[in-house]
Design a protein around this motif. Sequence first.
Motif, PDB file in Angstrom:
ATOM      1  N   LEU A  21      12.993  23.640 -40.638  1.00 60.01           N
ATOM      2  CA  LEU A  21      13.105  25.098 -40.685  1.00 60.01           C
ATOM      3  C   LEU A  21      14.531  25.547 -40.407  1.00 60.01           C
ATOM      4  O   LEU A  21      15.064  26.434 -41.081  1.00 60.01           O
ATOM      5  N   ASP A  22      15.163  24.925 -39.406  1.00 63.43           N
ATOM      6  CA  ASP A  22      16.529  25.285 -39.065  1.00 63.43           C
ATOM      7  C   ASP A  22      17.496  24.976 -40.198  1.00 63.43           C
ATOM      8  O   ASP A  22      18.561  25.601 -40.312  1.00 63.43           O
ATOM      9  N   ALA A  23      17.138  23.991 -41.031  1.00 61.25           N
ATOM     10  CA  ALA A  23      18.000  23.589 -42.148  1.00 61.25           C
ATOM     11  C   ALA A  23      17.638  24.287 -43.453  1.00 61.25           C
ATOM     12  O   ALA A  23      18.191  23.966 -44.508  1.00 61.25           O
ATOM     13  N   GLY A  24      16.701  25.238 -43.406  1.00 58.13           N
ATOM     14  CA  GLY A  24      16.310  25.960 -44.602  1.00 58.13           C
ATOM     15  C   GLY A  24      15.297  25.228 -45.461  1.00 58.13           C
ATOM     16  O   GLY A  24      15.102  25.578 -46.626  1.00 58.13           O
ATOM     17  N   ILE A  25      14.640  24.229 -44.902  1.00 58.53           N
ATOM     18  CA  ILE A  25      13.601  23.466 -45.597  1.00 58.53           C
ATOM     19  C   ILE A  25      12.244  23.943 -45.090  1.00 58.53           C
ATOM     20  O   ILE A  25      12.031  24.049 -43.880  1.00 58.53           O
ATOM     21  N   THR A  26      11.320  24.225 -45.992  1.00 57.02           N
ATOM     22  CA  THR A  26      10.006  24.737 -45.604  1.00 57.02           C
ATOM     23  C   THR A  26       9.027  23.591 -45.379  1.00 57.02           C
ATOM     24  O   THR A  26       8.725  22.837 -46.316  1.00 57.02           O
ATOM     25  N   PRO A  27       8.508  23.438 -44.158  1.00 62.37           N
ATOM     26  CA  PRO A  27       7.531  22.384 -43.917  1.00 62.37           C
ATOM     27  C   PRO A  27       6.106  22.857 -44.171  1.00 62.37           C
ATOM     28  O   PRO A  27       5.746  23.997 -43.868  1.00 62.37           O
ATOM     29  N   VAL A  28       5.313  21.964 -44.750  1.00 59.48           N
ATOM     30  CA  VAL A  28       3.867  22.140 -44.859  1.00 59.48           C
ATOM     31  C   VAL A  28       3.258  21.012 -44.034  1.00 59.48           C
ATOM     32  O   VAL A  28       3.572  19.842 -44.257  1.00 59.48           O
ATOM     33  N   VAL A  29       2.411  21.356 -43.086  1.00 57.47           N
ATOM     34  CA  VAL A  29       1.937  20.376 -42.108  1.00 57.47           C
ATOM     35  C   VAL A  29       0.496  19.974 -42.400  1.00 57.47           C
ATOM     36  O   VAL A  29      -0.365  20.826 -42.632  1.00 57.47           O
ATOM     37  N   LEU A  30       0.258  18.659 -42.357  1.00 59.53           N
ATOM     38  CA  LEU A  30      -1.090  18.093 -42.422  1.00 59.53           C
ATOM     39  C   LEU A  30      -1.311  17.281 -41.162  1.00 59.53           C
ATOM     40  O   LEU A  30      -0.550  16.350 -40.877  1.00 59.53           O
ATOM     41  N   ASP A  31      -2.331  17.614 -40.389  1.00 54.35           N
ATOM     42  CA  ASP A  31      -2.586  16.918 -39.127  1.00 54.35           C
ATOM     43  C   ASP A  31      -4.060  17.061 -38.776  1.00 54.35           C
ATOM     44  O   ASP A  31      -4.639  18.139 -38.946  1.00 54.35           O
ATOM     45  N   ASN A  32      -4.654  15.971 -38.280  1.00 57.44           N
ATOM     46  CA  ASN A  32      -6.067  16.042 -37.896  1.00 57.44           C
ATOM     47  C   ASN A  32      -6.262  16.480 -36.449  1.00 57.44           C
ATOM     48  O   ASN A  32      -7.409  16.599 -35.978  1.00 57.44           O
ATOM     49  N   LEU A  33      -5.169  16.710 -35.723  1.00 59.30           N
ATOM     50  CA  LEU A  33      -5.185  17.194 -34.333  1.00 59.30           C
ATOM     51  C   LEU A  33      -5.881  16.236 -33.370  1.00 59.30           C
ATOM     52  O   LEU A  33      -6.329  16.645 -32.294  1.00 59.30           O
ATOM     53  N   VAL A  34      -5.949  14.956 -33.731  1.00 59.41           N
ATOM     54  CA  VAL A  34      -6.457  13.967 -32.774  1.00 59.41           C
ATOM     55  C   VAL A  34      -5.509  13.862 -31.586  1.00 59.41           C
ATOM     56  O   VAL A  34      -5.944  13.818 -30.428  1.00 59.41           O
ATOM     57  N   THR A  35      -4.221  13.815 -31.851  1.00 60.53           N
ATOM     58  CA  THR A  35      -3.228  13.846 -30.776  1.00 60.53           C
ATOM     59  C   THR A  35      -2.276  15.034 -30.925  1.00 60.53           C
ATOM     60  O   THR A  35      -1.582  15.386 -29.972  1.00 60.53           O
ATOM     61  N   GLY A  36      -2.217  15.640 -32.093  1.00 60.90           N
ATOM     62  CA  GLY A  36      -1.346  16.784 -32.315  1.00 60.90           C
ATOM     63  C   GLY A  36      -1.888  18.053 -31.680  1.00 60.90           C
ATOM     64  O   GLY A  36      -3.044  18.103 -31.232  1.00 60.90           O
ATOM     65  N   ARG A  37      -1.059  19.073 -31.648  1.00 61.05           N
ATOM     66  CA  ARG A  37      -1.428  20.334 -31.008  1.00 61.05           C
ATOM     67  C   ARG A  37      -1.325  21.488 -32.002  1.00 61.05           C
ATOM     68  O   ARG A  37      -0.323  21.636 -32.711  1.00 61.05           O
ATOM     69  N   ARG A  38      -2.363  22.310 -32.005  1.00 61.88           N
ATOM     70  CA  ARG A  38      -2.365  23.484 -32.875  1.00 61.88           C
ATOM     71  C   ARG A  38      -1.212  24.435 -32.522  1.00 61.88           C
ATOM     72  O   ARG A  38      -0.667  25.117 -33.389  1.00 61.88           O
ATOM     73  N   GLU A  39      -0.843  24.469 -31.239  1.00 57.03           N
ATOM     74  CA  GLU A  39       0.246  25.352 -30.827  1.00 57.03           C
ATOM     75  C   GLU A  39       1.563  24.999 -31.517  1.00 57.03           C
ATOM     76  O   GLU A  39       2.443  25.855 -31.665  1.00 57.03           O
ATOM     77  N   PHE A  40       1.716  23.740 -31.942  1.00 54.14           N
ATOM     78  CA  PHE A  40       2.966  23.302 -32.555  1.00 54.14           C
ATOM     79  C   PHE A  40       3.087  23.710 -34.021  1.00 54.14           C
ATOM     80  O   PHE A  40       4.147  23.479 -34.631  1.00 54.14           O
ATOM     81  N   VAL A  41       2.048  24.280 -34.594  1.00 49.37           N
ATOM     82  CA  VAL A  41       2.115  24.680 -36.002  1.00 49.37           C
ATOM     83  C   VAL A  41       2.000  26.188 -36.172  1.00 49.37           C
ATOM     84  O   VAL A  41       1.840  26.677 -37.289  1.00 49.37           O
ATOM     85  N   THR A  42       2.115  26.926 -35.089  1.00 48.90           N
ATOM     86  CA  THR A  42       2.054  28.387 -35.171  1.00 48.90           C
ATOM     87  C   THR A  42       3.144  28.910 -36.103  1.00 48.90           C
ATOM     88  O   THR A  42       4.317  28.556 -35.971  1.00 48.90           O
ATOM     89  N   GLY A  43       2.739  29.736 -37.066  1.00 49.47           N
ATOM     90  CA  GLY A  43       3.690  30.309 -38.003  1.00 49.47           C
ATOM     91  C   GLY A  43       4.115  29.375 -39.117  1.00 49.47           C
ATOM     92  O   GLY A  43       5.011  29.720 -39.903  1.00 49.47           O
ATOM     93  N   ARG A  44       3.487  28.192 -39.198  1.00 46.93           N
ATOM     94  CA  ARG A  44       3.827  27.231 -40.238  1.00 46.93           C
ATOM     95  C   ARG A  44       2.617  26.988 -41.125  1.00 46.93           C
ATOM     96  O   ARG A  44       1.476  27.095 -40.660  1.00 46.93           O
ATOM     97  N   ALA A  45       2.868  26.684 -42.394  1.00 45.38           N
ATOM     98  CA  ALA A  45       1.758  26.348 -43.282  1.00 45.38           C
ATOM     99  C   ALA A  45       1.077  25.099 -42.739  1.00 45.38           C
ATOM    100  O   ALA A  45       1.715  24.054 -42.594  1.00 45.38           O
ATOM    101  N   PHE A  46      -0.226  25.199 -42.438  1.00 45.27           N
ATOM    102  CA  PHE A  46      -0.909  24.116 -41.746  1.00 45.27           C
ATOM    103  C   PHE A  46      -2.268  23.848 -42.361  1.00 45.27           C
ATOM    104  O   PHE A  46      -3.038  24.774 -42.634  1.00 45.27           O
ATOM    105  N   TYR A  47      -2.543  22.559 -42.554  1.00 43.54           N
ATOM    106  CA  TYR A  47      -3.847  22.109 -43.029  1.00 43.54           C
ATOM    107  C   TYR A  47      -4.400  21.113 -42.015  1.00 43.54           C
ATOM    108  O   TYR A  47      -3.784  20.080 -41.758  1.00 43.54           O
ATOM    109  N   GLU A  48      -5.547  21.452 -41.434  1.00 39.68           N
ATOM    110  CA  GLU A  48      -6.184  20.549 -40.478  1.00 39.68           C
ATOM    111  C   GLU A  48      -7.064  19.566 -41.237  1.00 39.68           C
ATOM    112  O   GLU A  48      -7.991  19.969 -41.950  1.00 39.68           O
ATOM    113  N   GLY A  49      -6.776  18.302 -41.092  1.00 41.42           N
ATOM    114  CA  GLY A  49      -7.565  17.305 -41.786  1.00 41.42           C
ATOM    115  C   GLY A  49      -6.884  15.952 -41.763  1.00 41.42           C
ATOM    116  O   GLY A  49      -5.820  15.768 -41.161  1.00 41.42           O
ATOM    117  N   ASP A  50      -7.501  15.009 -42.445  1.00 40.00           N
ATOM    118  CA  ASP A  50      -7.095  13.615 -42.396  1.00 40.00           C
ATOM    119  C   ASP A  50      -6.230  13.255 -43.598  1.00 40.00           C
ATOM    120  O   ASP A  50      -6.450  13.750 -44.709  1.00 40.00           O
TER     121      ASP A  50
END
Length: 334
Positions: A21-50
């Motif tokens: 984001l700081d470099a002007g690149i748009t991230p799209v996040v895929l995470d099943n939240l087994v160890t990840g945190r929903r708080e870390f994807v606030t305001g970002r394109a996010f897909y919960e899954g495997d």
Amino acid sequence: MKVLISGGAGYIGSTVASACLDAGITPVVLDNLVTGRREFVTGRAFYEGDIADGTLVDRIFAEHPEIEAVVHCAALIVVPDSVGDPLGYYRANVAKSLDFVGHLIRNGCEKMIFSSSGSIYLPGADFSVDEHSGISPQSPYARTKAVCEGMFADIAATQSIRILSLRYFNPIGADPQLRTGLQLRRPSHALGKLIEAQEAGVPFQITGTDWPTRDGSGIRDYVHVWDLATAHVAALQHFDRALEEQQSSVINLGTGTGTTVTELAAAFNDVVDQPVSLVETGPRPGDVAGAFTRSDRSKRLLDWEPRFSIAEGIRDSLRWAEVRDERLGLTDLG
């Protein structure tokens, strides 16, 4: 540029997403939240899954056709846990990664950066390694990374996808802006255990003091997580040059300096107001003497060098520890 980051709600992946984001690149996040945190994807394109869910991966590419590359960070990473549950680790890290790369190829993805590990190396006599050093992973976790690298190289040799593996060593610290950090209150790595010992007012256990290092404790290449994140951004920006006209390649990410666990503890005590006492104990399951990189490929091919010192990594880890529970809404010992 838009990139898909698997495991983008975890410690490394979320920091990579912030650096993007700081470099002007748009991230799209895929995470099943087994160890990840929903708080870390606030305001970002996010897909919960495997990552093995082909229907979900197809949907991501259909909804974000501008995705140019994938950063594959999704993995289980705790060495002692991998010793106790190798089946789970091979399933999560290898089998699902095989499914994932198949889904990427089906969707026309031509570039993937794989977050690998320096733990796969067979260190030299001085514990330093470069990209041509022998491979001898000593834990199920490390072997999953080595297997994935070989698997990806075989696939890239005949398919339309090119894959760059970044072998990094021991991340410390947090996003300097404290957007993200290590989500675990009880981490298993040395710096986490140092912080835990200081908070609890108990001695820090140096696990293993008979390694053939200068002081008998394990030796590591501690690199700030923000440096690792900016290296992933550099790999995206210099992807073609980094591969040197190959279908797959590897680059080490580290400081080039070996620091023993005892030396890390001394650096920690230099930073904090109340130093922790040290006690010696035996190694944990899967522990190894360690290694550090001597390679300059990251500088030559990515225009990247680490900027942060160990002391800065310790300070940022401490700063994050002060706000972690509030940021993540932690009320138990998770």
